[in-house]
Scaffold this motif. Sequence first.
Motif, PDB file in Angstrom:
ATOM      1  N   THR A   1      -5.833  -1.612  10.354  1.00 27.05           N
ATOM      2  CA  THR A   1      -5.053  -1.829   9.134  1.00 27.05           C
ATOM      3  C   THR A   1      -5.837  -2.813   8.290  1.00 27.05           C
ATOM      4  O   THR A   1      -6.169  -3.904   8.747  1.00 27.05           O
ATOM      5  N   THR A   2      -6.171  -2.435   7.065  1.00 26.79           N
ATOM      6  CA  THR A   2      -7.057  -3.248   6.230  1.00 26.79           C
ATOM      7  C   THR A   2      -6.372  -3.639   4.926  1.00 26.79           C
ATOM      8  O   THR A   2      -5.355  -3.067   4.538  1.00 26.79           O
ATOM      9  N   ASP A   3      -6.976  -4.577   4.221  1.00 26.36           N
ATOM     10  CA  ASP A   3      -6.450  -4.961   2.916  1.00 26.36           C
ATOM     11  C   ASP A   3      -6.477  -3.788   1.943  1.00 26.36           C
ATOM     12  O   ASP A   3      -5.642  -3.707   1.031  1.00 26.36           O
ATOM     13  N   THR A   4      -7.439  -2.872   2.119  1.00 24.98           N
ATOM     14  CA  THR A   4      -7.494  -1.724   1.217  1.00 24.98           C
ATOM     15  C   THR A   4      -6.346  -0.747   1.444  1.00 24.98           C
ATOM     16  O   THR A   4      -6.106   0.110   0.591  1.00 24.98           O
TER      17      THR A   4
ATOM     18  N   ILE B   1       0.294  -6.752   4.482  1.00 26.61           N
ATOM     19  CA  ILE B   1      -0.691  -6.376   5.489  1.00 26.61           C
ATOM     20  C   ILE B   1      -0.622  -7.402   6.616  1.00 26.61           C
ATOM     21  O   ILE B   1      -0.819  -8.595   6.394  1.00 26.61           O
ATOM     22  N   PRO B   2      -0.352  -6.982   7.847  1.00 23.08           N
ATOM     23  CA  PRO B   2      -0.218  -7.940   8.951  1.00 23.08           C
ATOM     24  C   PRO B   2      -1.564  -8.548   9.330  1.00 23.08           C
ATOM     25  O   PRO B   2      -2.586  -7.854   9.373  1.00 23.08           O
TER      26      PRO B   2
ATOM     27  N   ILE C   1       6.615  -5.172  11.134  1.00 22.67           N
ATOM     28  CA  ILE C   1       5.213  -4.994  10.768  1.00 22.67           C
ATOM     29  C   ILE C   1       5.104  -3.685   9.998  1.00 22.67           C
ATOM     30  O   ILE C   1       5.637  -2.660  10.447  1.00 22.67           O
ATOM     31  N   ILE C   2       4.459  -3.714   8.861  1.00 21.95           N
ATOM     32  CA  ILE C   2       4.291  -2.576   7.934  1.00 21.95           C
ATOM     33  C   ILE C   2       5.584  -1.773   7.757  1.00 21.95           C
ATOM     34  O   ILE C   2       5.583  -0.550   7.714  1.00 21.95           O
ATOM     35  N   GLY C   3       6.692  -2.488   7.621  1.00 24.26           N
ATOM     36  CA  GLY C   3       7.968  -1.845   7.348  1.00 24.26           C
ATOM     37  C   GLY C   3       8.703  -1.314   8.556  1.00 24.26           C
ATOM     38  O   GLY C   3       9.776  -0.711   8.404  1.00 24.26           O
ATOM     39  N   SER C   4       8.173  -1.531   9.761  1.00 23.94           N
ATOM     40  CA  SER C   4       8.840  -1.074  10.982  1.00 23.94           C
ATOM     41  C   SER C   4       9.276  -2.266  11.819  1.00 23.94           C
ATOM     42  O   SER C   4       8.552  -3.259  11.899  1.00 23.94           O
TER      43      SER C   4
ATOM     44  N   VAL D   1      -6.335  -2.840  14.425  1.00 22.51           N
ATOM     45  CA  VAL D   1      -7.095  -4.081  14.281  1.00 22.51           C
ATOM     46  C   VAL D   1      -7.099  -4.470  12.801  1.00 22.51           C
ATOM     47  O   VAL D   1      -7.051  -3.603  11.924  1.00 22.51           O
ATOM     48  N   TYR D   2      -7.160  -5.771  12.516  1.00 18.48           N
ATOM     49  CA  TYR D   2      -7.184  -6.240  11.127  1.00 18.48           C
ATOM     50  C   TYR D   2      -8.540  -6.883  10.832  1.00 18.48           C
ATOM     51  O   TYR D   2      -8.749  -8.070  11.071  1.00 18.48           O
ATOM     52  N   PRO D   3      -9.503  -6.112  10.300  1.00 15.92           N
ATOM     53  CA  PRO D   3     -10.852  -6.633  10.106  1.00 15.92           C
ATOM     54  C   PRO D   3     -10.987  -7.619   8.961  1.00 15.92           C
ATOM     55  O   PRO D   3     -12.009  -8.314   8.866  1.00 15.92           O
ATOM     56  N   ASP D   4      -9.992  -7.690   8.071  1.00 16.70           N
ATOM     57  CA  ASP D   4     -10.075  -8.580   6.915  1.00 16.70           C
ATOM     58  C   ASP D   4      -9.507  -9.967   7.189  1.00 16.70           C
ATOM     59  O   ASP D   4      -9.459 -10.812   6.294  1.00 16.70           O
ATOM     60  N   SER D   5      -9.089 -10.204   8.402  1.00 19.87           N
ATOM     61  CA  SER D   5      -8.519 -11.507   8.741  1.00 19.87           C
ATOM     62  C   SER D   5      -9.579 -12.606   8.699  1.00 19.87           C
ATOM     63  O   SER D   5     -10.692 -12.426   9.206  1.00 19.87           O
TER      64      SER D   5
END
Length: 303
Positions: A175-178, A200-201, A240-243, A275-279
Amino acid sequence: MRNSHFYPIGTPGQAWGAAELAQWRARQVRQRSYADDVLCAVDHLRERFDVAPYGEVTYADERFPLFAIRSRHWQAHLPNVLVTGGVHGYETSGVHGALRFLDAHAPGYAGRVNLLVVPCVSPWAYERIQRWNFDAIDPNRSFRADSPAQESAALMRLVAPLRGQFAAHIDLHETTDTDGSEYLPAAAARDGKPFGSHGIPDGFYLVDDTANPQPAFQQAIIEAVERVTHIAPADAHGGIIGSPLVAHGVIHYAMKELGLCAGISGARYTTTTEVYPDSPQATPEQCIAAQVAAVCAGVEFVG
């Protein structure tokens, strides 16, 4: 947040036609090489695994061979595990996590499990760092009969003879900022719908199957990944993401109903990693390591 002028292609309230699709395609630029990044790595695995083509993706004048990697000595009495990466081509750590797992860890599971690994389901999108395929279709909403996505249809054909024989299926995503700045707005514009964003989590999380929840399996993966990188906390609404959050770092999706990759195998234990690569708290290396840790934990759980 809702905004009727949220994407540069299309007319608010109207779904895209051929002209809008052509505009979108014109914006997609090749930024990396599937042959160099993926196929070369797959070639290096041939001495230790069975590597075989399972189809080809063809768009305009581009052709992308698709490869699956199997345990060399497949034994009928062992549990089978399916690992998929790159269903969304822009989710880099899934592709490289699957390849690293094969190179560094999979040999250690010989004689314990049978592995079937597809490291890059969507090569055209991998090269464009894009979520959708050439036809502006999301492959991870297209795993169903008569799929409109070449990538999804090819993977389903590969898995079909073994459907119901897998103990586990681990599908590697990010899950990314984009997601918030590009892909969700683009999807709303494509479909002629208003755009509503969610946060975005910051961190790793898992998606379990609403119809077949396996909390112990998810927990084993979360515990392994937590030693590598941080787990996403709940947002202000407890989700998380609406769930709704059902456990630490775990939400539920209806995998088969939504046409998700993790719903194709008939496995008892299924999960989609995120995974959140923009963290600011995670590096690209940690993201790949998190995917590897998730796969290893899933394999350990069933093997």
